[in-house]
Design an enzyme around this catalytic site. Structure first.
Site, PDB file in Angstrom:
ATOM      1  N   ASP A  41      57.332  88.847  67.774  1.00 30.10           N
ATOM      2  CA  ASP A  41      56.931  89.135  69.154  1.00 30.10           C
ATOM      3  C   ASP A  41      57.720  90.314  69.726  1.00 30.10           C
ATOM      4  OD1 ASP A  41      55.044  87.218  69.119  1.00 30.10           O
ATOM      5  OD2 ASP A  41      56.232  85.686  70.149  1.00 30.10           O
ATOM      6  N   GLU A 117      30.426  80.762  46.237  1.00 32.53           N
ATOM      7  CA  GLU A 117      31.536  80.906  47.171  1.00 32.53           C
ATOM      8  C   GLU A 117      31.732  79.570  47.870  1.00 32.53           C
ATOM      9  OE1 GLU A 117      32.530  84.358  50.437  1.00 32.53           O
ATOM     10  OE2 GLU A 117      30.482  83.750  50.115  1.00 32.53           O
ATOM     11  N   LYS A 119      32.058  77.011  51.001  1.00 32.59           N
ATOM     12  CA  LYS A 119      31.449  76.993  52.339  1.00 32.59           C
ATOM     13  C   LYS A 119      32.562  76.682  53.331  1.00 32.59           C
ATOM     14  CE  LYS A 119      27.359  75.348  54.731  1.00 32.59           C
ATOM     15  NZ  LYS A 119      27.909  75.149  56.055  1.00 32.59           N
ATOM     16  N   CYS A 411      20.365  37.520  75.946  1.00 37.02           N
ATOM     17  CA  CYS A 411      19.814  38.862  75.768  1.00 37.02           C
ATOM     18  C   CYS A 411      20.432  39.835  76.786  1.00 37.02           C
ATOM     19  CB  CYS A 411      18.302  38.812  75.949  1.00 37.02           C
ATOM     20  SG  CYS A 411      17.533  40.437  75.948  1.00 37.02           S
ATOM     21  N   CYS A 435      10.992  40.424  78.919  1.00 40.53           N
ATOM     22  CA  CYS A 435      12.111  41.242  78.439  1.00 40.53           C
ATOM     23  C   CYS A 435      11.650  42.706  78.323  1.00 40.53           C
ATOM     24  CB  CYS A 435      12.561  40.686  77.098  1.00 40.53           C
ATOM     25  SG  CYS A 435      13.949  41.572  76.413  1.00 40.53           S
TER      26      CYS A 435
HETATM   27  S1  IVH Z   1      25.978  82.661  53.753  1.00 40.46           S
HETATM   28  C1  IVH Z   1      21.312  83.178  55.298  1.00 40.46           C
HETATM   29  N1  IVH Z   1      28.354  81.929  52.987  1.00 40.46           N
HETATM   30  O1  IVH Z   1      27.172  78.071  56.801  1.00 40.46           O
HETATM   31  C2  IVH Z   1      22.564  82.448  55.570  1.00 40.46           C
HETATM   32  N2  IVH Z   1      27.476  80.956  54.957  1.00 40.46           N
HETATM   33  O2  IVH Z   1      24.504  76.641  56.954  1.00 40.46           O
HETATM   34  C3  IVH Z   1      23.756  83.128  54.949  1.00 40.46           C
HETATM   35  N3  IVH Z   1      29.000  79.383  56.028  1.00 40.46           N
HETATM   36  O3  IVH Z   1      25.706  79.773  59.459  1.00 40.46           O
HETATM   37  C4  IVH Z   1      24.975  82.341  55.129  1.00 40.46           C
HETATM   38  N4  IVH Z   1      30.634  79.565  54.589  1.00 40.46           N
HETATM   39  O4  IVH Z   1      28.221  79.838  59.292  1.00 40.46           O
HETATM   40  C5  IVH Z   1      27.389  81.773  53.906  1.00 40.46           C
HETATM   41  N5  IVH Z   1      30.445  81.381  52.174  1.00 40.46           N
HETATM   42  C6  IVH Z   1      29.503  81.242  53.096  1.00 40.46           C
HETATM   43  C7  IVH Z   1      29.642  80.373  54.193  1.00 40.46           C
HETATM   44  C8  IVH Z   1      28.605  80.253  55.093  1.00 40.46           C
HETATM   45  C9  IVH Z   1      30.224  78.985  55.705  1.00 40.46           C
HETATM   46  C10 IVH Z   1      28.232  78.884  57.197  1.00 40.46           C
HETATM   47  C11 IVH Z   1      27.633  79.958  58.025  1.00 40.46           C
HETATM   48  C12 IVH Z   1      26.174  79.636  58.157  1.00 40.46           C
HETATM   49  C13 IVH Z   1      26.124  78.229  57.715  1.00 40.46           C
HETATM   50  C14 IVH Z   1      24.795  77.973  57.053  1.00 40.46           C
END
Ligand code: IVH
Length: 822
Positions: A41, A117, A119, A411, A435
């Protein structure tokens, strides 16, 4: 600090920028730091001071830009240039295989690879760059448009404010990704909150979404959000694949999760999924599955989209584990048949990405099987079905003095003693006639399209009329025009109400807070409650009061109301139902002058269905000055237009012919066709009522069961009185002249079915036609049929069955010829 020379300042600014960026990189990308927060900071403060001395030296992408400070009062909305879609979800290998088959079929070959990838479980964001500068960041919203949260996103240190590599950079580009609060940051925030006695944040995703919507970006900056990007949208990019785009984004300085991998086939995808099943717990971000995308852009384009989701991508979700929750209370729902279903109200827990607050308990046996006690800690699981279920009680956590759940014996809707038949799992309310949910079931049948056809009386409106005592039987509908004035202001929606096991009325906390404040919108309250979703009820109110006190919208009145409510909730001895508060408490707060004590108000609120009901039938005086607040507490109400529309529908139904009226009465086993059969045979209701068993049994198509139903129906005085009243109102209980007249008896004794689309008749018309020629219409293919009229597109399975049974099929033309009287 003394004012340094411009030259000194310039040098120092470069050095500080570099150093701060380095520490940011360590913190966000490598998840470590070599200096304390305080030291960090100090570097930042020094930089800001220098930039204040020489504003012209401040670069657009200086780390000082990320400390926030600007306040956004209301977020503007912006439309996404390209709609933000969601992904299809799967939970099983089989569904993934089916997806892969669809991809192969769509492309016509198997020459494709998947980009896999994780999610990330955060908040989707779209970031727009013009000439390399971040100009706008917008939340997903409804997919078409979202909130503009640029100032808050700028505080995220892994989001480039400006893309350095200007060469070959498209003038306009959009980067999409997921904003998240790293698990470590989330835990730290909660530790601090805990030590201060503040309520804890539910989970990193909610925390991220709440943080992103904060009005003060300086507070956002302190939360240290992060962002992984996963999609690049731009014209004129010489990129042809998703993995190339990700690499490009990484080179431009965006934060890309290093977990991605190209997979050549589904087996490799499955291996990737397995590999990360446990390993993902070690990542800095919460993840809930794997996203797979066809890597090649051209192939993506070829596959295209369905209405909502791409055909080239799908999300595989890891199955949710179970979660522990506390049993707060049990609510008993009464179905249309009078069957009782107990539902557990739980302390909110997050499971498979949603917050769970309720679980079905099915029946009393289930409660016994689980050996459920008051206040138990239970494990909830969410399988394929939407409503989660309780799988077991954590008995080690049971309080020694807690009592087993005592099943209700009356009930909750009407107070009648419940019954449970030998060998049946469910309890039933025997009060068929009085009822509300049971009455509703019958009235819904009465007004349905194929009966009296009153389409202006939809379920919600009917429920309001039934619950509030305006309609107890079908004949009451025709007295509604006389009660027009009372109907004005009647409440419609009822999802804002619930009842506890003793039948006391509760109202949603949302509506309650709305009614106890001025100038605060329902949306603001919703967002507040969403953010504090997992806090306890009294904590929610305390926090709301606290936040409210800091706004310009508070009044002494609202402060007093909220404090009084908080006091009552803290002392609440009544059942706890998350997100609902006893209506009596809210009334006690709002109407101290009404002269009613909380106990009186509680009594008034028992077995009532809405506030309107309580006020009208409880004879409660609402003083003029409290009317606004009370109205805010109510659901939406019947207005002139709606009432007019209902009355017209009711009036119109008076012209329905006798067979429809007979069907509408809901006599057991009298379906549409039997009603026609009986109406034609007896011509009026009195003949039907007085017919002997023998007369009835002689009719082709009438059996013992039907005779029994008819007898039991007319044996009840109540039913006779309903018919009497309906007659008085002008409903048809006898056939019209023209209906009595038979066209011919060319089809006498014939049983006929029509299947597929006919050119000369609509569905119901063919039935009338057959009957007017003395025949009977049959609904299903059976060996009793004399023939089938085969329309266009007759279902193949029906046809096969008919052929197997040797039933003749004739065309519509042949049929018409057969009936022709000329
Ligand atoms: S690709 C056409 N990649 O999941 C949609 N989405 O259910 C392309 N999300 O709204 C999305 N990780 O917010 C993609 N590696 C990832 C993701 C991802 C999380 C979320 C994203 C999207 C939702 C879809």
């Amino acid at each position: 600090m003394n004012k340094p020379s411009r030259e000194e300042a310039e040098k120092r600014i470069v050095a500080l920028t570099e150093s701060i960026n380095y520490h940011n990189h360590l913190y966000y990308q490598e998840d470590r730091s070599i200096i304390s927060d305080f030291e960090f900071d100090q570097l930042l403060e020094e930089l800001i001071a220098l930039e204040n001395h020489y504003p012209e030296l401040k670069k657009a992408d200086s780390p000082s830009q990320r400390v926030g400070g600007s306040i956004t009062k209301n977020f503007e909305t912006a439309t996404h240039a390209v709609r933000m879609l969601s992904l299809g979800n799967t939970y099983s290998k089989e569904e993934l295989m089916a997806f892969d088959e669809r991809v192969a079929k769509g492309l016509g070959h198997r020459d494709y690879e998947y980009f896999c990838e994780l999610k990330f479980d955060g908040v989707a964001i779209s970031m727009v760059y013009q000439q390399g500068e971040l100009i706008r960041a917008v939340t997903r919203g409804d997919g078409y448009k979202g909130d503009v949260v640029t100032e808050n996103v700028k505080t995220i240190r892994t989001v480039p404010l400006s893309i350095q590599a200007k060469e070959g950079l498209p003038p306009y580009l959009e980067v999409r990704g997921e904003i998240f609060l790293p698990k470590s940051g989330f835990e730290k925030i909660n530790q601090v909150r805990k030590s201060k006695g503040e309520n804890l944040l539910a989970n990193p995703r909610n925390a991220a979404s709440g943080t992103l919507k904060m009005q003060d970006s300086a507070v956002v900056a302190k939360r240290k959000l992060n962002c992984y990007v996963y999609q690049l949208i731009a014209d004129d990019l010489s990129l042809s694949k998703q993995d190339e785009a990700i690499e490009k984004l990484r080179q431009w300085g965006f934060n890309v999760s290093p977990t991605y991998r190209n997979c050549q086939n589904l087996d490799e995808v499955l291996a990737y999924i397995d590999e990360w099943r446990d390993k993902r717990q070690d990542l800095p971000v919460e993840t809930d599955g794997v996203v797979l995308k066809v890597n090649d852009y051209r192939q993506q384009e070829e596959l295209g989209f369905t209405a909502k989701i791409p055909r080239w991508a799908i999300a595989y979700k890891y199955q949710a584990e179970s979660a522990a929750a506390t049993l707060l209370s049990i609510t008993y729902q009464v179905g249309r048949t009078g069957a009782i279903t107990p539902v557990a109200n739980l302390s909110p827990v997050s499971l498979a990405g949603t917050t769970v607050k309720r679980a079905s308990l099915h029946n009393a046996n289930e409660i016994e099987r689980l050996d459920l006690h008051e206040g138990d800690t239970v494990l909830v699981e969410k399988g394929g079905e939407i409503i989660p279920k309780i799988t077991q009680v954590v008995s080690e956590r049971r309080n020694r003095n807690s009592k087993p759940i005592a099943y209700i014996d009356t009930c909750p809707e009407c107070g009648t003693l419940l019954e449970r038949k030998e060998g049946e799992a469910k309890h039933f309310c025997p009060n068929e006639a009085g009822c509300p949910p049971q009455v509703l079931g019958r009235i819904e049948h009465f007004v349905s399209k194929r009966a009296m056809d009153i389409d202006s009386l939809g379920t919600e409106r009917l429920r309001a009329l039934v619950q509030q005592g305006y309609v107890k039987d079908p004949a009451d509908l025709y007295s509604l025009p006389e009660k027009r004035d009372d109907l004005l202001g009647l409440e419609i929606s009822d999802d804002q109400y619930t009842k506890n096991s003793d039948g006391y009325l509760y109202v949603s906390l949302k509506k309650c807070l709305y009614a106890l404040t001025h100038q605060v919108t329902l949306k603001e309250i919703e967002e507040f409650l969403q953010f504090h979703e997992t806090a306890e009820q009294s904590e929610k109110i305390a926090l709301f009061l606290d936040t409210h006190q800091k706004t310009g919208k508070k009044t002494n009145e609202s402060e007093r109301w909220l404090s009084r409510l908080l006091e009552m909730i803290q002392k609440q001895t009544l059942d706890h139902v998350d997100d609902f508060v006893p209506v009596a408490y809210v009334l006690a707060v709002l109407l101290p002058e009404a002269g009613a004590s909380v106990e009186d108000l509680l009594k008034l609120s028992k077995n009532k269905s809405s506030l309107h009901d309580l006020i009208i039938h409880g004879g409660l005086e609402v003083p003029e000055q409290a009317k606004d607040q009370i109205n805010k507490l109510k659901g939406s109400t019947f207005q002139e237009g709606v009432i007019k529309n209902m009355m017209e529908g009711i009036q119109h139904s008076l012209s329905q012919p006798f067979p429809k009226v007979l069907f509408a009465l809901g006599i057991r086993n009298i379906g549409e066709n039997t009603a026609i059969l009986l109406a034609r045979h007896f011509k009026n209701i009195d003949e039907l009522e007085n017919a002997t068993d023998d007369t009835l049994l002689q009719i082709n198509g009438v059996g013992e069961t039907l005779v029994h139903s008819i007898r039991s129906f007319f044996a009840l005085e109540k039913n006779k009185s309903i018919i009497h009243r309906l007659k008085e109102k002008g409903l048809h209980f006898e056939l019209f002249e023209e209906e009595i007249k038979q066209e011919s008896d060319k089809l006498a004794g014939k049983r006929i079915l029509a299947s597929g689309k006919l050119n000369h008749f609509k569905r119901d018309e063919i039935i009338d036609f057959i009957e007017s020629h003395g025949g009977t219409y049959s609904k299903s293919v059976s060996k009793n049929l004399d023939f089938i009229i085969e329309g266009e597109d007759m279902g193949p399975s029906k046809k096969e069955k008919a052929v197997n049974l040797g039933i003749p099929l004739i065309t519509e033309e042949e049929f018409l010829k057969m009936c022709s009287t000329k």
